[in-house]
Design a protein around this motif. Sequence first.
Motif, PDB file in Angstrom:
ATOM      1  N   SER A  18       0.827  -1.195   0.000  1.00 38.54           N
ATOM      2  CA  SER A  18       0.000   0.000   0.000  1.00 38.54           C
ATOM      3  C   SER A  18       0.863   1.247   0.000  1.00 38.54           C
ATOM      4  CB  SER A  18      -0.934  -0.001   1.196  1.00 38.54           C
ATOM      5  OG  SER A  18      -0.237   0.340   2.365  1.00 38.54           O
ATOM      6  N   LEU A  19       2.017   1.124   0.620  1.00 40.96           N
ATOM      7  CA  LEU A  19       2.915   2.272   0.602  1.00 40.96           C
ATOM      8  C   LEU A  19       3.327   2.589  -0.817  1.00 40.96           C
ATOM      9  CD1 LEU A  19       4.616   4.201   2.468  1.00 40.96           C
ATOM     10  CD2 LEU A  19       6.479   2.656   2.035  1.00 40.96           C
ATOM     11  N   VAL A  20       3.665   1.522  -1.499  1.00 38.73           N
ATOM     12  CA  VAL A  20       4.084   1.732  -2.886  1.00 38.73           C
ATOM     13  C   VAL A  20       2.942   2.337  -3.698  1.00 38.73           C
ATOM     14  CG1 VAL A  20       4.667   0.512  -5.004  1.00 38.73           C
ATOM     15  CG2 VAL A  20       5.863  -0.018  -2.904  1.00 38.73           C
ATOM     16  N   GLU A  21       1.777   1.810  -3.432  1.00 38.15           N
ATOM     17  CA  GLU A  21       0.659   2.310  -4.228  1.00 38.15           C
ATOM     18  C   GLU A  21       0.355   3.761  -3.900  1.00 38.15           C
ATOM     19  OE1 GLU A  21      -2.594  -0.440  -4.179  1.00 38.15           O
ATOM     20  OE2 GLU A  21      -3.742   0.991  -5.386  1.00 38.15           O
ATOM     21  N   SER A  23       2.442   5.922  -2.811  1.00 36.14           N
ATOM     22  CA  SER A  23       3.468   6.801  -3.362  1.00 36.14           C
ATOM     23  C   SER A  23       3.287   6.957  -4.859  1.00 36.14           C
ATOM     24  CB  SER A  23       4.855   6.259  -3.046  1.00 36.14           C
ATOM     25  OG  SER A  23       5.132   5.138  -3.852  1.00 36.14           O
TER      26      SER A  23
ATOM     27  N   SER B 236       7.829  11.475  -3.242  1.00 39.42           N
ATOM     28  CA  SER B 236       6.438  11.036  -3.228  1.00 39.42           C
ATOM     29  C   SER B 236       6.277   9.873  -2.265  1.00 39.42           C
ATOM     30  CB  SER B 236       5.977  10.666  -4.631  1.00 39.42           C
ATOM     31  OG  SER B 236       6.612   9.513  -5.071  1.00 39.42           O
ATOM     32  N   MET B 237       7.303   9.054  -2.193  1.00 35.02           N
ATOM     33  CA  MET B 237       7.207   7.961  -1.236  1.00 35.02           C
ATOM     34  C   MET B 237       7.254   8.493   0.186  1.00 35.02           C
ATOM     35  SD  MET B 237       8.973   4.248  -1.348  1.00 35.02           S
ATOM     36  CE  MET B 237       8.335   4.028  -2.949  1.00 35.02           C
ATOM     37  N   ALA B 240       4.028   9.893   1.005  1.00 33.54           N
ATOM     38  CA  ALA B 240       3.078   8.814   1.233  1.00 33.54           C
ATOM     39  C   ALA B 240       3.246   8.238   2.629  1.00 33.54           C
ATOM     40  CB  ALA B 240       3.272   7.718   0.192  1.00 33.54           C
TER      41      ALA B 240
END
Lengths: 146, 366
Positions: A18-21, A23, B236-237, B240
């Motif tokens: 989910s983190l990847v998504e 981001s 962006s990470m 996030a």
Amino acid sequence: MDNQDVRPLFSPESDHASLVERSRGIKMAAEVGLARSSRDRHWSRALRRRLLLLRRGTASDDCGCQNEALTSSKVGGDMGVGANEEEAVEVEARVRALQRLVPGGEELGTERLFEETADYIEALRVQVSAMRALACLLDELRERRG
Amino acid sequence: MQCLRAPLSDLSVLERQRPRVEWQQQGEEQSDYQPYDADYCMQSLLPVETAFRALHSCGGGVENENHGNVHGSNDCFSNAWPDIASGMHCPVVGAAASVEETSVNASSSSSSSRKRKSENTRRSKENSGSDGKDDINCKRLKEETGGGATPEAEQPTSKENDKAPKSDYIHVRARRGQATDSHSLAERVRRERISQRMKYLQDLVPGCSKITGKAGMLDEIINYVQSLQRQVEFLSMKLAAVNPIMDINIDSFFGGREINPTCKPGSISMIGMSSELLDQAYLQLGSLQHDMFMDSPALLLRPDVNPPAAVSDTSLGSCLNVSGSSVWNTNLQNVYGVEFQLGRGTALPFQSLQGNLLPNNPKMEM
């Protein structure tokens, strides 16, 4: 990396996938912002097109490949007329790599490519600094709250 | 916070100038081109205050003096390159000797002065005598011819000086032993244009000036672009990670109009919120007058918000203020709805927020 520290705090939600998504979502938004906020440049139009295609789920690779095949001749033989053969080939390879990096670059000749690259670099810089400030802000706020 | 907006030509140019100047001022110590570390971004995060202070200082009309190595924006291209084209057509300035004597410094100063044309504040100064500009352009073109030919030509540069221009239109000097028909002249002109652009890129990319070969320079440029893109990904990470998430709905980013995305309450996530804020920030900030950075008139947070947050109001205000924009309210109402759905009691009265990122924070379990 920050993620390592932050992740345990959000354990139910923030597994890696989910983190990847997330981001990716952020990155897409950033790219959208980038594309919209710049002047009407070739790369920004190409970026918008690409994002639109992504959103619609179509593979954008086909178009890219086509363009590349069509316009590969544009790049050939531009740079290294005065130089020897090897150098010319090297330079050409790098120009092609740059074409792939800059959105919409595949359709451009060398001269235009450099122009677009310069503009793209500037826009990227601004975006990076904006995102960085944003992240900084969030960090600061988080610290003040927590 | 910088923001660029398509229809606003000058302002976006000015906005774009800011980060460069800011980096020029501060980036040298921080050496913002440490491109290959993954945590370079972490290390060199600008403190928010300094960032906005720099913006403030720039906001007054981009009057910074260290523009010697600031090479403008894409406006510079639209201005600069036609200059070269017009310079090609200008009548021969008979000062052949002066061309040779002109040093690289002069050329860079003239080029930078020309590229500064895009700035409003300098227009009156720089364009005092557009004829003089044309002269500079002609001279510069000749310099470029002389200079650009050097790496390519096998013959010594001095021989070029002896050749008179072949035509009135294209003042590209023919090199000794080289064909002067229009075809090869055009070819040479084109090559020189390319090398001009490469020089511009060289100035743009930090650390590129030491490298001389075309391939090497292109390498640097490619690396730089890649590193910038990687930074965007990394940031962006990071963003996030900083924001909590409920659910991802990427489509909400693209829902319809730029200004009023169709936000569905309950489906818009916090991450969508912050991403949209980022997006909107780019859009909305461009519509701000630059003096808003100075005044910071409307704080994002009303006084009744938690005091700790109020400390950063000014910076938030200057960064994200889009006073009176209904977009933010739209977003926030949706977020507010989501907030309630989650059943999280927060101390922040969201209605008072206008486009603030703070909604994210209460959700973080710190």
